[in-house]
Design an enzyme around this catalytic site. Structure first.
Site, PDB file in Angstrom:
ATOM      1  N   LYS A   1     113.461  79.335  10.402  1.00 31.34           N
ATOM      2  CA  LYS A   1     112.094  79.808   9.895  1.00 31.34           C
ATOM      3  C   LYS A   1     111.260  78.592   9.562  1.00 31.34           C
ATOM      4  O   LYS A   1     110.015  78.731   9.893  1.00 31.34           O
ATOM      5  CB  LYS A   1     112.428  80.610   8.708  1.00 31.34           C
ATOM      6  CG  LYS A   1     113.307  81.952   8.974  1.00 31.34           C
ATOM      7  CD  LYS A   1     113.371  82.812   7.508  1.00 31.34           C
ATOM      8  CE  LYS A   1     114.168  82.267   6.500  1.00 31.34           C
ATOM      9  NZ  LYS A   1     115.597  81.733   6.682  1.00 31.34           N
TER      10      LYS A   1
ATOM     11  N   ARG B   1     113.271  88.679  -0.610  1.00 34.12           N
ATOM     12  CA  ARG B   1     114.658  88.443  -0.101  1.00 34.12           C
ATOM     13  C   ARG B   1     115.370  89.582  -0.896  1.00 34.12           C
ATOM     14  O   ARG B   1     116.694  89.857  -0.745  1.00 34.12           O
ATOM     15  CB  ARG B   1     115.149  86.996  -0.574  1.00 34.12           C
ATOM     16  CG  ARG B   1     115.370  85.865   0.281  1.00 34.12           C
ATOM     17  CD  ARG B   1     115.928  84.942  -0.491  1.00 34.12           C
ATOM     18  NE  ARG B   1     116.401  84.103   0.215  1.00 34.12           N
ATOM     19  CZ  ARG B   1     115.989  82.814   0.775  1.00 34.12           C
ATOM     20  NH1 ARG B   1     114.984  82.381   0.455  1.00 34.12           N
ATOM     21  NH2 ARG B   1     116.802  81.876   1.323  1.00 34.12           N
TER      22      ARG B   1
ATOM     23  N   ARG C   1     121.792  69.978   8.995  1.00 37.16           N
ATOM     24  CA  ARG C   1     120.424  70.097   8.487  1.00 37.16           C
ATOM     25  C   ARG C   1     119.829  68.776   7.670  1.00 37.16           C
ATOM     26  O   ARG C   1     120.590  68.548   6.862  1.00 37.16           O
ATOM     27  CB  ARG C   1     119.945  71.196   7.701  1.00 37.16           C
ATOM     28  CG  ARG C   1     118.552  71.215   7.115  1.00 37.16           C
ATOM     29  CD  ARG C   1     118.095  72.476   7.107  1.00 37.16           C
ATOM     30  NE  ARG C   1     118.980  73.422   6.110  1.00 37.16           N
ATOM     31  CZ  ARG C   1     118.420  74.617   5.799  1.00 37.16           C
ATOM     32  NH1 ARG C   1     117.611  75.134   6.467  1.00 37.16           N
ATOM     33  NH2 ARG C   1     119.369  75.211   4.925  1.00 37.16           N
TER      34      ARG C   1
ATOM     35  N   ARG D   1     120.334  68.978   1.890  1.00 35.36           N
ATOM     36  CA  ARG D   1     120.199  69.661   0.716  1.00 35.36           C
ATOM     37  C   ARG D   1     121.485  69.777  -0.115  1.00 35.36           C
ATOM     38  O   ARG D   1     122.487  69.811   0.471  1.00 35.36           O
ATOM     39  CB  ARG D   1     119.588  70.889   1.183  1.00 35.36           C
ATOM     40  CG  ARG D   1     118.144  71.099   1.459  1.00 35.36           C
ATOM     41  CD  ARG D   1     117.641  72.342   1.980  1.00 35.36           C
ATOM     42  NE  ARG D   1     118.045  73.495   1.380  1.00 35.36           N
ATOM     43  CZ  ARG D   1     117.707  74.689   1.864  1.00 35.36           C
ATOM     44  NH1 ARG D   1     116.789  74.914   2.801  1.00 35.36           N
ATOM     45  NH2 ARG D   1     118.085  75.888   1.318  1.00 35.36           N
TER      46      ARG D   1
ATOM     47  N   ARG E   1     125.724  81.765   0.772  1.00 31.29           N
ATOM     48  CA  ARG E   1     124.166  82.308   0.930  1.00 31.29           C
ATOM     49  C   ARG E   1     124.262  83.433   2.212  1.00 31.29           C
ATOM     50  O   ARG E   1     123.367  84.117   2.315  1.00 31.29           O
ATOM     51  CB  ARG E   1     123.406  81.066   1.432  1.00 31.29           C
ATOM     52  CG  ARG E   1     122.876  80.454   0.419  1.00 31.29           C
ATOM     53  CD  ARG E   1     122.649  78.811   0.257  1.00 31.29           C
ATOM     54  NE  ARG E   1     121.684  78.411   1.261  1.00 31.29           N
ATOM     55  CZ  ARG E   1     121.760  77.486   1.925  1.00 31.29           C
ATOM     56  NH1 ARG E   1     122.902  76.729   1.817  1.00 31.29           N
ATOM     57  NH2 ARG E   1     120.923  77.163   2.696  1.00 31.29           N
TER      58      ARG E   1
HETATM   59  P1  ADP Z   1     115.441  78.133   7.829  1.00 30.65           P
HETATM   60  O1  ADP Z   1     114.315  77.759   7.316  1.00 30.65           O
HETATM   61  O2  ADP Z   1     115.527  79.659   8.396  1.00 30.65           O
HETATM   62  O3  ADP Z   1     116.535  78.116   6.759  1.00 30.65           O
HETATM   63  P2  ADP Z   1     115.508  75.620   9.406  1.00 30.65           P
HETATM   64  O4  ADP Z   1     114.357  75.840  10.140  1.00 30.65           O
HETATM   65  O5  ADP Z   1     115.581  74.870   8.106  1.00 30.65           O
HETATM   66  O6  ADP Z   1     116.261  77.142   8.967  1.00 30.65           O
HETATM   67  O7  ADP Z   1     116.694  75.383  10.606  1.00 30.65           O
HETATM   68  C1  ADP Z   1     117.948  74.952  10.268  1.00 30.65           C
HETATM   69  C2  ADP Z   1     118.582  74.008  10.897  1.00 30.65           C
HETATM   70  O8  ADP Z   1     118.606  74.587  12.278  1.00 30.65           O
HETATM   71  C3  ADP Z   1     117.574  72.713  10.811  1.00 30.65           C
HETATM   72  O9  ADP Z   1     118.597  71.597  10.980  1.00 30.65           O
HETATM   73  C4  ADP Z   1     116.878  72.773  12.111  1.00 30.65           C
HETATM   74  O10 ADP Z   1     116.526  71.656  12.747  1.00 30.65           O
HETATM   75  C5  ADP Z   1     117.870  73.448  13.202  1.00 30.65           C
HETATM   76  N1  ADP Z   1     117.073  74.370  14.162  1.00 30.65           N
HETATM   77  C6  ADP Z   1     115.907  75.326  13.832  1.00 30.65           C
HETATM   78  N2  ADP Z   1     115.727  75.957  15.153  1.00 30.65           N
HETATM   79  C7  ADP Z   1     116.713  75.663  15.784  1.00 30.65           C
HETATM   80  C8  ADP Z   1     116.880  75.954  17.200  1.00 30.65           C
HETATM   81  N3  ADP Z   1     115.978  77.001  17.785  1.00 30.65           N
HETATM   82  N4  ADP Z   1     117.959  75.347  18.063  1.00 30.65           N
HETATM   83  C9  ADP Z   1     118.604  74.546  17.501  1.00 30.65           C
HETATM   84  N5  ADP Z   1     118.599  74.050  16.035  1.00 30.65           N
HETATM   85  C10 ADP Z   1     117.385  74.700  15.134  1.00 30.65           C
HETATM   86  P1  AMP Z   2     115.781  78.568   1.197  1.00 29.97           P
HETATM   87  O1  AMP Z   2     115.016  77.202   1.175  1.00 29.97           O
HETATM   88  O2  AMP Z   2     114.880  79.450   1.663  1.00 29.97           O
HETATM   89  O3  AMP Z   2     116.902  78.440   2.064  1.00 29.97           O
HETATM   90  O4  AMP Z   2     116.048  78.759  -0.255  1.00 29.97           O
HETATM   91  C1  AMP Z   2     117.090  77.822  -0.984  1.00 29.97           C
HETATM   92  C2  AMP Z   2     117.515  78.487  -2.141  1.00 29.97           C
HETATM   93  O5  AMP Z   2     116.289  79.073  -3.227  1.00 29.97           O
HETATM   94  C3  AMP Z   2     118.136  80.082  -2.053  1.00 29.97           C
HETATM   95  O6  AMP Z   2     119.309  79.909  -1.867  1.00 29.97           O
HETATM   96  C4  AMP Z   2     117.864  80.606  -3.516  1.00 29.97           C
HETATM   97  O7  AMP Z   2     118.831  80.259  -4.311  1.00 29.97           O
HETATM   98  C5  AMP Z   2     116.325  80.297  -3.854  1.00 29.97           C
HETATM   99  N1  AMP Z   2     115.318  81.021  -3.252  1.00 29.97           N
HETATM  100  C6  AMP Z   2     114.262  80.784  -2.355  1.00 29.97           C
HETATM  101  N2  AMP Z   2     113.630  81.635  -1.978  1.00 29.97           N
HETATM  102  C7  AMP Z   2     113.993  82.880  -3.003  1.00 29.97           C
HETATM  103  C8  AMP Z   2     113.602  84.252  -3.085  1.00 29.97           C
HETATM  104  N3  AMP Z   2     112.544  84.606  -2.401  1.00 29.97           N
HETATM  105  N4  AMP Z   2     114.441  84.740  -3.744  1.00 29.97           N
HETATM  106  C9  AMP Z   2     115.272  84.365  -4.562  1.00 29.97           C
HETATM  107  N5  AMP Z   2     115.929  83.166  -4.550  1.00 29.97           N
HETATM  108  C10 AMP Z   2     115.164  82.287  -3.781  1.00 29.97           C
END
Ligand code: ADP
Ligand code: AMP
Length: 215
Positions: A13, A88, A127, A159, A170
């Site tokens: 995302k 969420r 990541r 992270r 998660r």
């Molecule tokens: P989200 O925001 O949904 O948690 P991220 O955009 O941070 O996910 O992506 C999670 C991990 O996967 C990151 O390390 C990113 O670089 C990688 N990633 C994202 N899209 C793809 C894809 N289409 N193919 C392979 N790796 C991806």
């Molecule tokens: P994310 O960056 O979206 O993976 O979120 C990281 C963490 O932030 C999650 O695991 C939750 O602990 C918190 N968080 C982010 N967005 C929300 C949401 N909409 N509701 C509750 N917790 C959230």
């Protein structure tokens, strides 16, 4: 265009949100990024959120609803916005619906990213993040210069919640509390599901094709 990016942690995302920001010139509202910025700055909100985030639990709804209400009424949302990581839970989605009626900005489309669990774990464990919100992967999407963000030049890091235990939690939390929103939005006719397993640029092309239906 008012868009919700929906899907499990690691689905891509944030990665796609950055591309959409460049393409549509509308802001990304990533609640995870907002919370992490508060943790970094040591605000009261950050202190309250940190223990939930480290464990991979959701931060309480009332906290998130307050954040989103303030953010959506900022001037840069005038021409649209990309919600990433919110809502969420059902109460968060209900609250969002009420806020959007009040500010007269209905959601146009919910993009639902589908990626199997085994890929999610691999993505999250590799990541690397930047404080500007840019997301990289050690293998799948490395930065041009090792350890440095392509977008802003800051140092990238892993992270605190991208540990094996927190990731599993998660994914469980997603299935229990967040996945029910797929039916919630499907009933309204604005949900579109996409294959999130393909190459980053292929996913983006698929998204643009879907969004052209709503332009
Ligand atoms: P989200 O925001 O949904 O948690 P991220 O955009 O941070 O996910 O992506 C999670 C991990 O996967 C990151 O390390 C990113 O670089 C990688 N990633 C994202 N899209 C793809 C894809 N289409 N193919 C392979 N790796 C991806
Ligand atoms: P994310 O960056 O979206 O993976 O979120 C990281 C963490 O932030 C999650 O695991 C939750 O602990 C918190 N968080 C982010 N967005 C929300 C949401 N909409 N509701 C509750 N917790 C959230």
């Amino acid at each position: 265009m008012n868009i919700i990016l929906f899907g499990p942690p690691g689905a891509g995302k944030g990665t796609q949100a950055k591309k959409l920001v460049d393409f549509y010139k509308i802001p990304q509202i990533a609640t995870g990024d907002i919370l992490r910025a508060n943790v970094r700055e040591g605000t009261e909100l950050g202190l309250a959120a940190k223990s939930y985030m480290d464990k991979g639990e959701l931060v309480p709804d009332e906290v998130l609803i307050g954040i989103i209400k303030n953010r959506l009424t900022e001037a840069d949302c005038e021409n649209g916005f990309i919600l990433d990581g919110y809502p969420r839970t059902i109460p968060q989605a209900d609250a969002l619906g009420e806020i959007l009626v009040e500010i007269e900005k209905p959601i146009d489309v919910v993009l639902n990213f589908e990626v199997p669990d085994k890929d999610l774990v691999e993505r999250i464990s590799g990541r690397l993040m930047c404080k500007c919100g840019a997301s990289y992967h050690k293998t799948f999407n490395p930065p041009e210069k090792d350890g440095t963000c392509d977008a802003c030049g800051a140092e990238i890091y892993q992270r605190a919640d991208d540990t094996a235990e927190a990731v599993q939690n998660r994914l469980d939390v997603y299935k229990k509390q967040t996945q029910p929103l797929i039916d919630y939005y499907d009933e309204t006719g604005i949900l579109r599901t996409l294959d999130g397993t393909t190459d980053i640029n292929v996913v983006f092309e698929e998204i643009k094709a879907i969004l052209s239906e709503f332009a």
